[in-house]
Design a protein around this motif. Structure first.
Motif, PDB file in Angstrom:
ATOM      1  N   HIS A  40       0.829  -1.199   0.000  1.00 61.86           N
ATOM      2  CA  HIS A  40       0.000   0.000   0.000  1.00 61.86           C
ATOM      3  C   HIS A  40       0.864   1.249   0.000  1.00 61.86           C
ATOM      4  CE1 HIS A  40      -2.644  -3.097   1.711  1.00 61.86           C
ATOM      5  NE2 HIS A  40      -3.630  -2.382   1.232  1.00 61.86           N
ATOM      6  N   PHE A  41       2.043   1.164   0.610  1.00 60.57           N
ATOM      7  CA  PHE A  41       2.888   2.332   0.822  1.00 60.57           C
ATOM      8  C   PHE A  41       4.275   2.126   0.227  1.00 60.57           C
ATOM      9  CE2 PHE A  41      -0.182   2.248   4.243  1.00 60.57           C
ATOM     10  CZ  PHE A  41      -0.666   3.549   4.234  1.00 60.57           C
ATOM     11  N   ALA A  42       4.829   3.203  -0.308  1.00 58.91           N
ATOM     12  CA  ALA A  42       6.228   3.240  -0.724  1.00 58.91           C
ATOM     13  C   ALA A  42       6.873   4.368   0.064  1.00 58.91           C
ATOM     14  CB  ALA A  42       6.343   3.491  -2.221  1.00 58.91           C
ATOM     15  N   LEU A  43       8.006   4.091   0.692  1.00 57.62           N
ATOM     16  CA  LEU A  43       8.706   5.079   1.506  1.00 57.62           C
ATOM     17  C   LEU A  43      10.112   5.288   0.978  1.00 57.62           C
ATOM     18  CD1 LEU A  43       6.442   3.889   3.460  1.00 57.62           C
ATOM     19  CD2 LEU A  43       7.935   4.575   5.292  1.00 57.62           C
ATOM     20  N   SER A  44      10.599   6.523   1.067  1.00 53.88           N
ATOM     21  CA  SER A  44      11.986   6.812   0.716  1.00 53.88           C
ATOM     22  C   SER A  44      12.448   8.040   1.496  1.00 53.88           C
ATOM     23  CB  SER A  44      12.139   7.053  -0.792  1.00 53.88           C
ATOM     24  OG  SER A  44      11.408   8.203  -1.178  1.00 53.88           O
ATOM     25  N   VAL A  45      13.744   8.119   1.740  1.00 55.51           N
ATOM     26  CA  VAL A  45      14.330   9.294   2.392  1.00 55.51           C
ATOM     27  C   VAL A  45      15.286   9.952   1.405  1.00 55.51           C
ATOM     28  CG1 VAL A  45      14.106   8.573   4.809  1.00 55.51           C
ATOM     29  CG2 VAL A  45      16.102   7.878   3.505  1.00 55.51           C
ATOM     30  N   ASP A  46      15.359  11.287   1.476  1.00 59.47           N
ATOM     31  CA  ASP A  46      16.268  11.979   0.557  1.00 59.47           C
ATOM     32  C   ASP A  46      17.705  11.997   1.068  1.00 59.47           C
ATOM     33  OD1 ASP A  46      15.885  13.811   2.597  1.00 59.47           O
ATOM     34  OD2 ASP A  46      15.446  15.499   1.284  1.00 59.47           O
ATOM     35  N   HIS A  47      17.915  11.776   2.360  1.00 54.74           N
ATOM     36  CA  HIS A  47      19.265  11.700   2.927  1.00 54.74           C
ATOM     37  C   HIS A  47      19.333  10.489   3.848  1.00 54.74           C
ATOM     38  CE1 HIS A  47      20.252  15.647   1.408  1.00 54.74           C
ATOM     39  NE2 HIS A  47      19.187  16.146   1.981  1.00 54.74           N
ATOM     40  N   ALA A  48      20.084   9.474   3.434  1.00 53.26           N
ATOM     41  CA  ALA A  48      20.213   8.281   4.277  1.00 53.26           C
ATOM     42  C   ALA A  48      21.067   8.570   5.500  1.00 53.26           C
ATOM     43  CB  ALA A  48      20.810   7.137   3.472  1.00 53.26           C
ATOM     44  N   THR A  49      21.913   9.589   5.425  1.00 53.91           N
ATOM     45  CA  THR A  49      22.686  10.019   6.584  1.00 53.91           C
ATOM     46  C   THR A  49      22.493  11.519   6.757  1.00 53.91           C
ATOM     47  OG1 THR A  49      24.686  10.369   5.263  1.00 53.91           O
ATOM     48  CG2 THR A  49      24.435   8.225   6.311  1.00 53.91           C
ATOM     49  N   VAL A  50      22.370  11.945   7.996  1.00 56.14           N
ATOM     50  CA  VAL A  50      22.184  13.363   8.303  1.00 56.14           C
ATOM     51  C   VAL A  50      23.115  13.753   9.435  1.00 56.14           C
ATOM     52  CG1 VAL A  50      19.786  13.464   7.524  1.00 56.14           C
ATOM     53  CG2 VAL A  50      20.264  12.886   9.883  1.00 56.14           C
ATOM     54  N   THR A  51      23.449  15.019   9.494  1.00 59.37           N
ATOM     55  CA  THR A  51      24.249  15.549  10.586  1.00 59.37           C
ATOM     56  C   THR A  51      23.331  16.356  11.492  1.00 59.37           C
ATOM     57  OG1 THR A  51      24.822  17.466   9.240  1.00 59.37           O
ATOM     58  CG2 THR A  51      26.386  15.631   9.240  1.00 59.37           C
ATOM     59  N   PRO A  52      23.716  16.596  12.737  1.00 59.56           N
ATOM     60  CA  PRO A  52      22.857  17.364  13.636  1.00 59.56           C
ATOM     61  C   PRO A  52      22.462  18.705  13.025  1.00 59.56           C
ATOM     62  CG  PRO A  52      24.662  16.388  14.862  1.00 59.56           C
ATOM     63  CD  PRO A  52      24.952  16.153  13.404  1.00 59.56           C
ATOM     64  N   GLY A  53      21.173  19.007  13.081  1.00 57.98           N
ATOM     65  CA  GLY A  53      20.640  20.251  12.548  1.00 57.98           C
ATOM     66  C   GLY A  53      20.202  20.178  11.095  1.00 57.98           C
ATOM     67  N   GLN A  54      20.610  19.146  10.366  1.00 63.08           N
ATOM     68  CA  GLN A  54      20.256  19.010   8.950  1.00 63.08           C
ATOM     69  C   GLN A  54      18.831  18.480   8.815  1.00 63.08           C
ATOM     70  OE1 GLN A  54      22.709  16.183   6.859  1.00 63.08           O
ATOM     71  NE2 GLN A  54      21.605  16.439   4.935  1.00 63.08           N
ATOM     72  N   VAL A  55      18.060  19.066   7.904  1.00 62.46           N
ATOM     73  CA  VAL A  55      16.693  18.606   7.643  1.00 62.46           C
ATOM     74  C   VAL A  55      16.735  17.513   6.578  1.00 62.46           C
ATOM     75  CG1 VAL A  55      14.421  19.261   6.768  1.00 62.46           C
ATOM     76  CG2 VAL A  55      15.645  20.798   8.307  1.00 62.46           C
TER      77      VAL A  55
END
Length: 186
Positions: A40-55
């Motif tokens: 039913h759902f497809a999920l994805s993230v634009d940044h697999a790694t983030v640093t503190p403060g990064q959206v």
């Protein structure tokens, strides 16, 4: 090996009886493998790694698998830290929500989404997409490297003019995650 005439006749009679019952619909039906429903759902993230403060942004797309329109959709989507031990204060913060959504609410590490009018009806085979933004606070201790895992924990939708409904949960494969990393030392 010799068989007697009566044994041969009995075997032939049983075979004929089984054939007759099968042709008349009284025999056992072959069991078909259960149909595998499309997710039913497809999920994805634009940044697999983030640093503190990064959206970072998580995109959630719902596709209607039914043969009639979906009139209502509710989704409970937790942000679960799954790495060894989350550092104090490293919990991801919900920043906001955009897209095809009527209600987007953040409650204690989970996002609750509702799709009502005008985002519904969702015709068979069509989709609605929502983008959820999150970040780790700039003061996060990233030495533990928390990983945030996203999966629809619970969903409910109504279709067939509200006369039918479906409830469930889905775990994407592979899991959709985002990892907090320490910024490089300068």
């Amino acid at each position: 090996m010799q068989t007697t005439t009566s044994a041969t006749k009995r075997t032939g009679l049983v075979a004929a009886l089984v054939l007759f019952l099968s042709l008349m619909g009284f025999g056992g039906q072959a069991t078909a493998a259960p149909a595998v429903l499309a997710p039913h759902f497809a999920l994805s993230v634009d940044h697999a790694t983030v640093t503190p403060g990064q959206v970072a942004n998580l995109t959630v797309t719902f596709t209607n698998p039914q043969t009639t329109a979906v009139q209502f959709l509710y989704l409970w989507l937790p942000m679960v830290e799954v790495s060894p031990q989350p550092a104090t204060g490293a919990r991801a913060e919900f920043v906001g929500c955009t897209g095809d959504v009527s209600l987007c609410d953040y409650q204690s590490s989970r996002v609750i989404l509702n799709l009502t009018s005008p985002q519904v009806p969702i015709d068979p085979g069509t989709s609605r997409t929502i983008t959820l933004s999150f970040r780790y606070p700039a003061t996060s201790d990233c030495t533990v490297h928390p990983v945030v895992d996203f999966a629809p924990h619970y969903f409910h939708y109504e279709y067939a003019l509200g006369t039918l409904s479906h409830d469930g949960a889905e775990v994407p494969t592979p899991a959709v995650t985002s990892t907090l990393v320490c910024p490089p030392t300068v």
